[in-house]
Structures are given as C-alpha cells and as structure tokens.
Write a protein that holds these residues in place. Structure first.
Motif, PDB file in Angstrom:
ATOM      1  N   SER B  22       0.822  -1.203   0.000  1.00 42.74           N
ATOM      2  CA  SER B  22       0.000   0.000   0.000  1.00 42.74           C
ATOM      3  C   SER B  22       0.858   1.257   0.000  1.00 42.74           C
ATOM      4  O   SER B  22       1.933   1.295   0.617  1.00 42.74           O
ATOM      5  CB  SER B  22      -0.901  -0.020   1.240  1.00 42.74           C
ATOM      6  N   GLU B  24      -0.056   5.559   0.218  1.00 44.43           N
ATOM      7  CA  GLU B  24      -1.039   6.647   0.238  1.00 44.43           C
ATOM      8  C   GLU B  24      -0.313   7.963   0.506  1.00 44.43           C
ATOM      9  O   GLU B  24       0.591   8.012   1.338  1.00 44.43           O
ATOM     10  CB  GLU B  24      -2.061   6.438   1.363  1.00 44.43           C
ATOM     11  N   GLN B  25      -0.724   9.030  -0.204  1.00 48.75           N
ATOM     12  CA  GLN B  25      -0.119  10.341   0.036  1.00 48.75           C
ATOM     13  C   GLN B  25      -1.207  11.403   0.167  1.00 48.75           C
ATOM     14  O   GLN B  25      -2.241  11.322  -0.492  1.00 48.75           O
ATOM     15  CB  GLN B  25       0.875  10.701  -1.085  1.00 48.75           C
ATOM     16  N   ASN B  26      -0.939  12.382   1.033  1.00 49.46           N
ATOM     17  CA  ASN B  26      -1.875  13.499   1.190  1.00 49.46           C
ATOM     18  C   ASN B  26      -1.178  14.821   0.904  1.00 49.46           C
ATOM     19  O   ASN B  26      -1.499  15.855   1.503  1.00 49.46           O
ATOM     20  CB  ASN B  26      -2.491  13.488   2.593  1.00 49.46           C
ATOM     21  N   GLU B  72      -4.628   9.851  -4.456  1.00 49.56           N
ATOM     22  CA  GLU B  72      -3.890   9.643  -3.219  1.00 49.56           C
ATOM     23  C   GLU B  72      -3.233   8.275  -3.114  1.00 49.56           C
ATOM     24  O   GLU B  72      -2.388   8.055  -2.266  1.00 49.56           O
ATOM     25  CB  GLU B  72      -4.838   9.786  -2.017  1.00 49.56           C
ATOM     26  N   SER B  73      -3.624   7.344  -3.953  1.00 47.17           N
ATOM     27  CA  SER B  73      -3.240   5.956  -3.734  1.00 47.17           C
ATOM     28  C   SER B  73      -2.568   5.333  -4.953  1.00 47.17           C
ATOM     29  O   SER B  73      -3.028   5.511  -6.093  1.00 47.17           O
ATOM     30  CB  SER B  73      -4.508   5.164  -3.371  1.00 47.17           C
TER      31      SER B  73
END
Lengths: 116, 113
Positions: B22, B24-26, B72-73
């Motif tokens: 996985s 994920e980034q914000n 984001e993913s």
C-alpha cells in the motif's frame, strides 16, 4: 548514458571530523537537476538539497555544504563537525525530464558511520 | 501532517503468492513512483504514474503491477512472476511538472520464502 557514481561505498569517521561524500554524474542533457538524499536506519529517504544545472553556486545549510562543479561533473557533499546522528546512507541522484516526468537516477549510495 | 504512508512496514509471504503493498499520500501530488532497493544498491524504478488512471513501466517492471484509481493511492502488486521479490520497496510522490523533488514514504520490507 545517464549515470551517477558514488565511488565511496563506506566511510567511517569519529565524531567532530569533517567528511566529504563524492558524487560524479554523466549526462548529455544541458538541463538537469542534482539531488542529495539521506537514508537513516529507519529506511525512509529524506530530501536534503536540489541544485539545477545552471546554478553553480555552492550552498551551505548549517553543518552541510554542497560543491557543484560542472567542469568536473561533480556534486560533492560535505558534513562539517560530524555527529553520530549523521550516520546514514547518502544518495546522490540526477533527474532528467523523460516523457514529461522527472526520472531520478540514483547512485549506489555511500554509507557513513560516525563513531562517538 | 502531509506525507506518504506505506503499510505494512514488514511483510512476509510464501513463494507463489501475490502480495499488494500500500502507498497513500496526502501531499496533493499528481505523480507517484515505486522503487525497489536491494542491499548495498541504489534505488531502481519499477512503475510511475503522472496522473490518475495512467501509469508507465519503469526500468524493472517485470513481475509487478500497479493501479492508480485515486490521486492519493498507488498500490503495487508483487506477483508470483517476480523471480526475486525479497527487497525493500519505497513509494514516492512529486508535483507533476518540472524538476521537482520526490518525497518518499517509510518503505515496506518484503521477504518471500
């Protein structure tokens, strides 16, 4: 061919010593950027600096300094008065625009061990 | 805090099983990347994506697959076709245009036995 060479595989110093990490790059492009990243034992790469091919000014940030010399295709990194927390693997990288995105080409890294 | 998360930190799998890592980034970055790091070596690019629903092979894409359904993913699947999957995997992101620096996640260490 685009390539980054970090000839020093491992360096060991005693705390408070100055240490220079060498980076030599190859590219035919006239526009490119060079980077240094630090990888501490936790594994995450930490961005340290970005330098573009048109800016040969040296840069100093606290105990860190960088010497960019286009004539010798080198972008060396010096840590002054090293500390144990500086122990990490340091990567030099070259980025080119390829197909519209910035492709990073990494050197093999230099492992720095700073002993108390 | 803005950043990149990768889970899990350590992953163990039996040979022949697919496994998904996985990322994920914000940071509101358009571009995302997957790298592989082997002991004593630099990072090698597996896949990259400049925008949602688009991705491109990097230098060592064989045996890997990705998807980019959300900005984001960017999950990475290590398939059973990857001959030597044991490695440290790093995800990164950057603003899409120009020579922007890439920001990295903490990595996932995959061990396949």
């Amino acid at each position: 061919a685009q390539k980054v060479t970090q000839a020093q595989t491992e360096i060991s110093v005693v705390e408070k010593e100055d240490v220079t990490l060498d980076c030599v790059y190859e590219t035919r492009d006239t526009t490119y950027y060079l980077f240094w990243y630090k990888q501490p034992p936790s594994g995450e790469l930490v961005f340290l600096i970005r330098r573009n091919s048109f800016d040969e000014q040296n840069e100093i940030s606290g105990r860190y300094s960088w010497n960019f010399q286009k004539s010798t295709s080198s972008f060396n990194f010096t840590i002054t008065a090293s500390q144990v927390v500086d122990s990490a693997v340091y990567f030099c990288a070259l980025t080119l625009l390829s197909g519209g995105y910035n492709k990073l080409i990494f050197g093999a890294g230099t492992r720095l061990a700073v002993h108390p | 805090d803005g950043g990149i998360t990768q889970s899990p930190k350590y992953l163990f799998r039996k040979e022949g099983q697919n496994v998904t890592l996985s990322c994920e980034q914000n940071l509101n970055h358009d571009a995302m990347y997957w790298y592989r790091q082997d002991p004593g070596q630099g990072l090698r690019l597996i896949y990259y994506s400049q925008i949602v629903n688009d991705f491109q092979k990097g230098d060592i894409a064989e045996g890997y697959s990705v998807s980019r359904e959300k900005k984001e993913s960017f999950p990475l699947t290590v398939t059973s076709a990857q001959k030597n999957p044991t490695a440290f995997y790093l995800c990164a992101s950057s603003a899409r245009t120009g020579f922007n620096e890439q920001y990295f996640g903490p990595g996932t260490r995959l061990t396949v036995t």
